[in-house]
Design a protein around this motif. Sequence first.
Motif, short mmCIF file in Angstrom:
data_model
loop_
_atom_site.label_atom_id
_atom_site.label_comp_id
_atom_site.label_asym_id
_atom_site.label_seq_id
_atom_site.Cartn_x
_atom_site.Cartn_y
_atom_site.Cartn_z
N ILE A 16 0.19 -7.11 6.04
CA ILE A 16 1.09 -6.28 6.84
C ILE A 16 0.58 -4.83 6.80
N GLY A 17 1.19 -3.97 7.57
CA GLY A 17 0.68 -2.61 7.76
C GLY A 17 1.14 -1.62 6.71
N LEU A 18 1.06 -2.01 5.44
CA LEU A 18 1.48 -1.14 4.34
C LEU A 18 0.34 -1.08 3.33
N ARG A 19 0.00 0.13 2.89
CA ARG A 19 -1.08 0.26 1.91
C ARG A 19 -0.92 1.56 1.13
N ASP A 20 -1.48 1.57 -0.08
CA ASP A 20 -1.53 2.80 -0.90
C ASP A 20 -2.99 3.13 -1.20
N GLY A 77 0.21 3.97 -5.66
CA GLY A 77 1.66 3.91 -5.75
C GLY A 77 2.38 4.58 -4.60
N GLU A 78 1.63 5.27 -3.74
CA GLU A 78 2.25 5.93 -2.57
C GLU A 78 1.98 5.07 -1.34
N PHE A 79 2.93 4.21 -1.02
CA PHE A 79 2.74 3.26 0.07
C PHE A 79 3.10 3.87 1.41
N ILE A 80 2.25 3.64 2.39
CA ILE A 80 2.39 4.24 3.72
C ILE A 80 2.31 3.16 4.79
N GLN A 107 -8.68 -5.42 -10.25
CA GLN A 107 -9.57 -4.28 -9.94
C GLN A 107 -8.86 -3.22 -9.12
N GLY A 108 -7.56 -3.42 -8.87
CA GLY A 108 -6.83 -2.50 -8.01
C GLY A 108 -6.39 -3.22 -6.77
N GLU A 109 -5.15 -3.03 -6.41
CA GLU A 109 -4.56 -3.70 -5.24
C GLU A 109 -3.89 -2.65 -4.38
N HIS A 110 -4.46 -2.38 -3.22
CA HIS A 110 -4.00 -1.26 -2.40
C HIS A 110 -3.58 -1.67 -1.00
N CYS A 111 -3.48 -2.98 -0.76
CA CYS A 111 -3.06 -3.47 0.55
C CYS A 111 -1.94 -4.48 0.32
N VAL A 112 -0.96 -4.49 1.22
CA VAL A 112 0.22 -5.32 0.99
C VAL A 112 0.23 -6.54 1.90
N MET A 113 0.57 -7.68 1.29
CA MET A 113 0.66 -8.94 2.03
C MET A 113 2.06 -9.50 1.90
N MET A 114 2.45 -10.25 2.94
CA MET A 114 3.71 -10.98 2.92
C MET A 114 3.38 -12.41 2.53
N GLN A 115 4.01 -12.89 1.48
CA GLN A 115 3.75 -14.24 1.00
C GLN A 115 4.52 -15.26 1.85
N ALA A 116 4.30 -16.54 1.57
CA ALA A 116 4.97 -17.60 2.31
C ALA A 116 6.49 -17.46 2.22
N SER A 117 6.95 -16.89 1.11
CA SER A 117 8.39 -16.68 0.89
C SER A 117 8.93 -15.51 1.71
N GLY A 118 8.03 -14.72 2.26
CA GLY A 118 8.41 -13.50 2.96
C GLY A 118 8.36 -12.28 2.07
N GLN A 119 8.30 -12.49 0.75
CA GLN A 119 8.28 -11.35 -0.17
C GLN A 119 6.90 -10.71 -0.20
#
Length: 127
Positions: free
Chosen positions: A61-65, A70-73, A95-107
């Motif tokens: 999805i279109g969210l990343r830090d 920790g500053e998600f945009i 190693q660092g996670e800076h992009c956000v995904m929606m899981q099968a649950s929607g979370q």
Amino acid sequence: NTCPEEWVHFQRKCYYFGETAKKWIQAKYACSSLQGRLVSIHSQEEQDFLTKHAHIRGSWIGLRDLDIEGEFIWMDEKPLDYSNWQPGEPNDAGQGEHCVMMQASGQWNDAFCGSYLDWVCERLATC
Ligand code: 2F8
Ligand code: CA
């Protein structure tokens, strides 16, 4: 309001559910090629709609830090006025996670941007 073929209409926006696994940056480019952008989520209603269309593999999805940890945009540059993190997320694991995904649950989960996932684009519906 109407949407292009293969896009799904909900409220004021159209959504495209990409199912060719891509890295986050490639997914961002794919949405742009379709005259859209990676989805920004601003309400429970919108999230409920997206959850119904969620893919097993998980979708970017279109969210990343990417700039400040920790500053998600959101891609649409609107405020972070709604969230649906899985409990314990975001955790910036590995190693660092800076992009956000929606899981099968929607979370949502912050994940390694180089992971290959499905993706969700949005664009405004036209009257
Ligand atoms: O337990 C949650 C945790 O699960 C995985 O790491 C073991 C996820 N990593 C990937 O999907 C690459 C983490 O993002 C997640 O926080
Ligand atoms: Ca995580």
